[in-house]
Design an enzyme around this catalytic site. Structure first.
Site, short mmCIF file in Angstrom:
data_model
loop_
_atom_site.label_atom_id
_atom_site.label_comp_id
_atom_site.label_asym_id
_atom_site.label_seq_id
_atom_site.Cartn_x
_atom_site.Cartn_y
_atom_site.Cartn_z
N SER A 76 0.77 -1.19 -0.15
CA SER A 76 0.01 -0.15 -0.04
C SER A 76 0.89 1.30 0.14
O SER A 76 1.70 1.51 -0.65
CB SER A 76 -1.02 0.02 1.29
OG SER A 76 -1.86 1.01 0.77
N GLU A 86 -8.85 -5.64 -4.62
CA GLU A 86 -8.26 -4.45 -3.77
C GLU A 86 -9.39 -3.73 -3.11
O GLU A 86 -9.28 -3.24 -1.86
CB GLU A 86 -7.48 -3.46 -4.48
CG GLU A 86 -6.02 -4.12 -5.15
CD GLU A 86 -4.92 -4.19 -4.13
OE1 GLU A 86 -5.27 -3.77 -2.96
OE2 GLU A 86 -3.95 -4.45 -4.41
N HIS A 125 -7.74 -5.77 -0.50
CA HIS A 125 -6.34 -4.82 -0.14
C HIS A 125 -5.71 -5.21 1.10
O HIS A 125 -6.22 -5.33 2.35
CB HIS A 125 -6.57 -3.37 -0.04
CG HIS A 125 -5.43 -2.25 0.03
ND1 HIS A 125 -4.51 -2.24 -0.83
CD2 HIS A 125 -5.10 -1.64 1.10
CE1 HIS A 125 -3.68 -1.43 -0.69
NE2 HIS A 125 -4.08 -1.02 0.56
#
Length: 527
Positions: free
Chosen positions: A190, A320, A436
């Site tokens: 991320s 995600e 995610h």
């Protein structure tokens, strides 16, 4: 009893032992300061070299993470947060050869997270012959405030410069733990993945790392860079009586950290695709006084080939957008269907303009066809979020690097959906696919990791992920792996590896969706 001490340039450290998932003893040294505490007059400024200490420093527990709000909605951490952890399979005296170093940068949107072993335990990765370093860095306005007055030495990117300082610490000290300073792989997820990518583009990072793995983040994601006027926004929120940069800085440096944080949370940290987020790395104004972390637009740097040419893995999870189904995100969810919020701010189209509305309508038709869009159709909106917030920027990064990067370049899609999917388990989300941060549970042991039978899909995936990542750290090549070859990306072929219940080598992931976005961007080019 073993003498669990190591000598580094700053002094002696006492560590502790743990056991990896194979039952082997590994050694941990935690809470090691890699810079001076960034407090008082050092608040908002570039990190300074760490001070030496006398005696033996206890390095058996995590150091403070940066003052922030965690996923449980609790405020934790400290302004004094520049600590790192080192985990190694051998102690000095037993070391016969130096091992590859894997240097982990946590995610959290530049506003949360830490290297706490409750989330980033070393027990999986240390089954391979590597040395693992995990770091904290400054977050929020503490790490990303900038001022226009160059004499004040607050040009921005302090949090990224913390990462640089930690990498310099590794260069000086990691051999004492059996790590090879000439073979360092920076990897992160991320915002951490975006920082890995930014390190490739930063003149400050030259020679400090030798490979990169960017998971679910790149310098070309719409959220990867922030705004450069945070100080004035904060000053207004805090009703600061001053308007000049010098007085604003003095005012902010003399406030308690909790007051700074309260003001930060009042900033409109809009994560919509069509807004530049307030908090994040910026393109610095070059002053000549202090080194700048980022000096040009990331896309231009890649296309010009003005970056560190190191082997690179990039990739993403299959869904995600599940991240937007976490409890905190659900509370903020709009009840109104607004497709203009998916029109990238990169296009520089005002919301409500004809161009913005035209693209918004194209998005609606592509993802919903003739169906009437409904905000409760979370599966389709999750895929839109997946594409606009994550895959598109990663896809563009891979495509542009394939033009100028002659080192090995690999693309993956992580699609496993099992018990170690971190975010899905934490937030009790039922949407299909890997969300995610769901990949993290297969690289790091966490406090939520259950006992895993060796033949379980979870343990098989842990073994695969660890082998792929550490093979790359050792040799620049994630191969060999069982029964399949992970081919690098080339100018002609977008090869990738799908990491699911099986490993599948293929080309052009999510091709229909990416072709749609290619067509959208082609329309944006000058005629």
């Amino acid at each position: 009893m073993e003498k669990l001490t190591v000598e580094v340039e700053e002094g002696s450290l006492k560590g502790t032992t743990r056991t990896d998932i194979n039952g082997r003893t590994i050694y941990g040294f935690q809470g090691i300061p890699y810079a001076k505490p960034p407090v008082g007059e050092l608040r908002f400024k570039a990190p300074q070299s760490p001070e030496k200490w006398t005696g033996v420093r206890n390095a058996t527990a995590n150091g403070h993470g940066c003052y922030s709000r965690n996923m449980l909605n609790m405020i934790t951490g400290s302004e004094d947060c520049l600590f790192l952890n080192v985990f190694t399979p051998e102690l000095p005296g037993d070391i016969t050869s130096l091992r590859p170093v894997m240097f982990w940068i946590h995610g959290g949107g530049y506003t949360s997270g830490s290297s706490d072993t409750k989330v980033y335990g070393p027990e999986f990765l240390l089954t391979e012959d590597i040395v693992l370093v995990t770091i904290n860095y400054r977050l929020g306005v503490l790490g990303f405030l900038s001022l226009d007055d160059q004499e004040l030495d607050v040009p921005g990117n302090a949090g990224c410069k913390d990462v640089i300082m930690a990498l310099k610490w590794v260069q000086r000290n990691i051999a004492s733990f059996g790590g090879d300073p000439n073979n360092v792989t920076a990897f992160g997820e991320s915002a951490g993945g975006a920082i890995v990518h930014l390190l490739m583009l930063s003149p400050m990072a030259e020679g400090l790392f030798h490979k990169g793995i960017a998971q679910s983040g790149s310098a070309l994601n719409v959220w990867s860079l922030g705004q450069s006027n945070l100080a004035k926004q904060l000053a207004e929120i805090l009703e600061c009586p001053h308007t000049d940069d010098k007085s604003i800085l003095s005012f902010l440096q003399n406030l308690p950290v909790n007051k700074i944080f309260e003001a930060q949370e009042k900033l409109c940290d809009d994560h919509s695709v069509n807004h530049v987020r307030p908090i994040g790395p910026i393109i610095e104004k070059v002053s000549g006084k202090e080194p700048a972390f980022l000096t040009e637009n990331p896309l231009e740097l890649i296309l010009k080939g003005k970056y560190h040419k190191v082997p690179l893995i990039m990739g993403y999870t299959s869904n995600e957008g599940i991240f937007f189904e976490t409890p905190q995100k659900r509370k903020k969810r709009s009840k109104v269907v607004d497709f203009e919020k998916y029109v990238s701010h990169f296009y520089e189209l005002a919301k409500g303009s004809e161009g913005s509305k035209e693209i918004a309508n194209s998005i609606k038709l592509f993802y919903f066809g003739e169906d009437v869009p409904d905000v409760e159709d979370r599966e389709r909106f999750s895929i839109i979020n997946t594409d606009t917030y994550f895959i598109r920027g990663i896809y563009t990064s891979i495509r542009t690097h394939s033009i100028t990067l002659k080192e090995p370049l690999y693309l993956y899609r992580f699609s496993i959906d099992a018990r170690l999917n971190l975010i899905k388990k934490f937030a009790n989300i039922t949407l299909k696919g890997a969300g995610h941060a769901d990949d993290l549970g297969y690289l790091f042991k966490t406090v939520m990791t259950p006992n895993l039978p060796e033949d379980s899909v979870e343990m098989v995936t842990v073994r695969r992920m660890v082998k792929l990542w550490t093979n790359f750290a050792k040799t620049n090549d994630p191969n060999p792996i069982e029964g399949v070859t992970w081919k690098p990306v080339s100018l002609k072929e977008l090869n990738f590896l799908d990491i699911g219940t099986e490993l599948v080598s293929d080309v052009n992931p999510d091709n229909d969706r990416m072709t749609f976005w290619n067509d959208v961007e082609m329309k944006m080019l000058p005629s």
